[in-house]
Motif scaffolding. Structure first.
Motif, short mmCIF file in Angstrom:
data_model
loop_
_atom_site.label_atom_id
_atom_site.label_comp_id
_atom_site.label_asym_id
_atom_site.label_seq_id
_atom_site.Cartn_x
_atom_site.Cartn_y
_atom_site.Cartn_z
N LEU A 49 54.52 63.74 39.56
CA LEU A 49 54.03 61.57 39.48
C LEU A 49 54.31 60.41 38.64
CD1 LEU A 49 50.66 61.95 39.60
CD2 LEU A 49 52.21 62.26 41.82
N GLU A 50 54.50 59.80 38.56
CA GLU A 50 54.97 58.12 38.16
C GLU A 50 53.82 57.30 38.13
OE1 GLU A 50 59.24 56.60 39.46
OE2 GLU A 50 58.08 55.55 41.00
N SER A 51 53.81 56.86 36.66
CA SER A 51 52.81 55.72 36.22
C SER A 51 53.07 54.58 35.73
CB SER A 51 50.95 56.70 35.52
OG SER A 51 51.69 57.15 34.15
N HIS A 52 52.16 53.45 35.88
CA HIS A 52 52.30 52.24 35.20
C HIS A 52 51.20 51.71 35.18
CE1 HIS A 52 51.83 49.51 38.35
NE2 HIS A 52 52.32 50.71 39.75
N TRP A 53 51.56 50.86 33.93
CA TRP A 53 49.96 49.38 33.90
C TRP A 53 49.74 48.35 34.83
CZ3 TRP A 53 46.32 51.13 30.72
CH2 TRP A 53 46.97 52.43 29.88
N GLU A 54 48.85 48.05 35.54
CA GLU A 54 48.79 47.14 36.24
C GLU A 54 48.97 45.87 35.29
OE1 GLU A 54 44.90 45.56 38.49
OE2 GLU A 54 44.69 46.87 36.80
N GLU A 55 49.72 44.98 35.89
CA GLU A 55 50.34 43.68 35.68
C GLU A 55 49.35 42.56 36.00
OE1 GLU A 55 54.35 43.10 37.37
OE2 GLU A 55 55.26 45.22 36.02
N ILE A 56 48.56 42.77 35.38
CA ILE A 56 47.57 41.04 35.58
C ILE A 56 47.22 40.80 33.56
CG2 ILE A 56 46.41 42.48 37.12
CD1 ILE A 56 43.90 43.63 34.70
N ASP A 57 46.35 39.41 33.52
CA ASP A 57 46.07 39.21 32.07
C ASP A 57 44.95 39.24 32.20
OD1 ASP A 57 45.29 37.76 30.42
OD2 ASP A 57 45.95 35.86 31.16
N PRO A 58 44.39 40.18 31.47
CA PRO A 58 43.33 40.68 31.84
C PRO A 58 41.93 39.97 30.92
CG PRO A 58 45.13 41.88 29.82
CD PRO A 58 45.52 41.04 30.35
N ARG A 59 42.42 38.42 30.76
CA ARG A 59 41.18 37.34 30.62
C ARG A 59 40.89 36.74 31.14
NH1 ARG A 59 44.56 33.88 25.58
NH2 ARG A 59 46.35 34.56 26.97
N THR B 17 35.19 33.61 37.70
CA THR B 17 36.90 34.04 38.26
C THR B 17 37.63 33.29 38.57
OG1 THR B 17 35.24 35.28 40.15
CG2 THR B 17 35.70 37.26 38.64
N ALA B 18 36.75 32.08 39.63
CA ALA B 18 38.00 31.70 40.88
C ALA B 18 38.38 30.60 40.19
CB ALA B 18 36.97 31.11 42.02
N THR B 19 37.28 29.85 38.72
CA THR B 19 37.89 29.34 38.11
C THR B 19 38.41 29.28 37.01
OG1 THR B 19 35.54 29.34 36.39
CG2 THR B 19 35.50 27.56 38.59
N GLY B 20 39.67 30.75 36.36
CA GLY B 20 40.01 30.53 35.30
C GLY B 20 39.65 31.51 34.76
N PRO B 21 40.52 31.81 33.03
CA PRO B 21 39.80 33.03 32.19
C PRO B 21 38.07 32.70 31.60
CG PRO B 21 41.59 30.91 31.38
CD PRO B 21 40.59 30.44 32.76
N LEU B 22 37.52 33.58 31.90
CA LEU B 22 36.10 33.83 31.93
C LEU B 22 35.44 33.71 30.33
CD1 LEU B 22 36.31 37.56 32.90
CD2 LEU B 22 36.04 35.85 33.99
N SER B 23 34.59 33.26 30.71
CA SER B 23 34.02 33.02 29.63
C SER B 23 33.10 33.73 28.98
CB SER B 23 32.60 32.02 29.87
OG SER B 23 31.93 32.39 29.95
N VAL B 24 33.65 33.65 27.08
CA VAL B 24 32.48 34.68 25.97
C VAL B 24 31.77 35.19 26.60
CG1 VAL B 24 32.33 35.01 23.47
CG2 VAL B 24 34.24 32.65 24.20
N HIS B 25 31.17 34.03 27.17
CA HIS B 25 29.41 35.23 27.50
C HIS B 25 30.18 36.44 28.74
CE1 HIS B 25 25.67 35.31 28.36
NE2 HIS B 25 25.82 35.02 29.56
#
Lengths: 102, 155
Positions: A49-59, B17-25
């Motif tokens: 197996l190989e693994s990697h991190w998902e490429e997303i912006d967590p915010r 989620t559709a409008t961009g970054p999530l709020s702090v809340h």
């Protein structure tokens, strides 16, 4: 090879190009939580197996990135062979005792 | 690879989620419970130091998308099975040719089962022979040593 390992390999072999994360694999094969990661670690250790991190912006996503797993080319071949051997029935039929034979 | 988090019934849903970054809340609301976080941290702590950070983040990432109760149950299950994961991570790499040798308990206590072995150039008189444990392979050299000086000092 243990049955949970066979189940994990079967799930990954269903579509070798598909990437799955640990929880997803556990849900697909019906293994209890926590038993999948040791199997994945062993398979990754031997290079199947190989693994990697998902490429997303967590915010943006509102969650951290996940770790995705998939079979390597050599791993897919080896896994198919291992599963075929694991499920292969015995070639030698059991001797059936004949009643009354001397 | 899937880009969106599959959510289960009962899991907290972000509002924007559709409008961009999530709020702090929203971000606070989506955070797993403290108990789940603590269980993940404890599970990662049991792993070899080189793998702790990776698995802590991996486990933490998997918690999202489930209900809070399930997050706690999942994190506790990960903690319970973390010993098994630690063993899997400590196993030697078979590609490097190393093997894991488990010693018999009797050998650990010093109770060996010795058998006499002969070296290639040995004769039957016993020279160049040695004792080897049948279980763990420990050997004892049988070459005759000169007597210690203090034994024959007064004779």
């Amino acid at each position: 090879m243990t049955i949970p390992t066979q189940l994990v390999l079967s799930a990954l072999l269903a579509d070798p190009t598909r990437e799955l994360y640990g929880l997803e694999i556990g849900q697909e094969v019906g293994l209890p939580s926590g038993t999948v990661h040791p199997i994945l670690a062993r398979l990754e250790g031997v290079g199947w197996l190989e693994s990697h991190w998902e490429e997303i912006d967590p915010r943006d996503m509102g969650r951290p990135a996940r770790r995705y797993y998939r079979l390597t080319g050599a791993g897919a071949v080896a896994a198919r062979e291992a599963l075929a051997q694991a499920y292969r029935p015995s070639r030698v039929p059991r001797a059936i005792p004949v009643v009354g034979e001397q | 690879m899937s880009g969106t988090a599959p959510s289960l019934p009962g899991s907290p849903q972000p509002r924007s989620t559709a409008t961009g970054p999530l709020s702090v809340h929203d971000r606070r609301r989506l955070q797993p419970p403290r108990l789940a976080k603590a269980a993940i941290a404890a599970a990662a702590w049991q792993l070899p130091p080189a793998h702790r950070s990776r698995y802590r983040l991996e486990f933490y990432g998997e918690l999202y998308g489930m209900s809070r109760g399930r997050q706690v149950r999942y994190a506790v299950a990960l903690f319970v099975h973390s010993w098994s994961l630690a063993m899997a991570l400590k196993e030697p790499d078979p590609a490097q040719g190393r093997t894991h040798v488990r010693k018999d308990v009797r050998c650990l206590l010093g109770i060996h089962s010795y058998a006499r072995r002969y070296a290639h150039d040995a004769d039957e008189t016993g020279s160049h022979s040695y004792l080897e444990c049948r279980r763990c392979g420990k050997f004892k050299d049988l070459t005759r040593r000169p007597p210690r000086a203090w034994l024959g000092a007064g004779m």
